[in-house]
Design an enzyme around this catalytic site. Structure first.
Site, short mmCIF file in Angstrom:
data_model
loop_
_atom_site.label_atom_id
_atom_site.label_comp_id
_atom_site.label_asym_id
_atom_site.label_seq_id
_atom_site.Cartn_x
_atom_site.Cartn_y
_atom_site.Cartn_z
N LEU A 36 36.79 35.48 38.77
CA LEU A 36 36.20 35.06 40.03
C LEU A 36 37.15 35.47 41.14
CD1 LEU A 36 34.06 33.63 41.71
CD2 LEU A 36 35.24 31.45 41.22
N TYR A 37 36.72 36.43 41.96
CA TYR A 37 37.54 36.97 43.05
C TYR A 37 37.27 36.19 44.33
CZ TYR A 37 38.90 40.89 40.16
OH TYR A 37 39.43 41.66 39.16
N PHE A 38 38.32 36.09 45.14
CA PHE A 38 38.25 35.34 46.40
C PHE A 38 38.61 36.23 47.58
CE2 PHE A 38 38.84 32.13 43.20
CZ PHE A 38 38.10 31.05 43.65
#
Length: 188
Positions: A36-38
């Site tokens: 999960l990239y932010f």
């Protein structure tokens, strides 16, 4: 330590598996991974070429920062990865905490990773076969190296890739490829 890697679109998985067996590579346990990239609250990671993610491997959790890629054939970048409490709840809690701090979830990348370790020319390589949801099949060759060893590590990866018949490295991340694919299909 710096991560030095090359990634390739994989046309023939069976041929690569045969070559890895001939090299005496050891297959590790397959992994289901979700990254999960932010986005950063004040810095544009697309412009700075950085990445910040939470990775789940089964029930194991890790948080990772990746620095900008250096301008070389291989992808060379600073990587800092730390494990944190296992389980879905810990993953969700860290996600919530990051959101409260101003980070925003950008996109998930899901893949089935088959890792191998291989000794070649007195170096310990990690080679992975990744089945990336929405993208297809890829192979990565990776070494960790100190700053003073970067050129030798880069050359070693290029040599092993050529030996394995992989000659067109891809510098774009899976995240970048997925975003590019979504942008293209959105404009069609």
């Amino acid at each position: 330590m710096l991560e030095v890697e090359q990634k390739f679109l994989l046309a023939d998985k069976t041929a690569l598996l045969d070559q890895l067996a001939q090299l005496g590579a050891t297959q590790e346990t397959d992994q289901e991974q979700e990254d999960l990239y932010f986005t950063h609250p004040v810095r544009n990671f697309a412009e700075t070429d950085e990445a910040f993610r939470i990775r789940r491997i089964g029930s194991e959790n890790r948080v990772t920062y990746k620095g900008p890629k250096r301008n070389t054939v291989s992808k060379i970048r600073k990587e800092i990865e730390l494990a944190f409490e296992s389980g879905q709840s810990a993953f969700e809690q860290l996600t919530e905490m990051l959101e409260l701090l101003g980070f925003h979830p950008l996109r998930s990348v899901r893949k089935r990773r088959t890792p191998f370790t291989c000794q070649h020319q007195q170096r310990a390589f990690e080679i992975t076969i990744d089945e990336v949801e929405g993208l297809g099949l890829f192979a990565e060759i990776e070494l960790l190296a100190e700053e003073s060893e970067l050129q030798e590590a880069d050359n070693a990866i290029i040599e092993l890739a050529a030996y394995l018949g992989m000659t067109h490295p891809i510098r774009t991340s899976y995240l970048g490829m997925l975003i590019e694919k979504e942008t293209q299909s959105g404009s069609d």
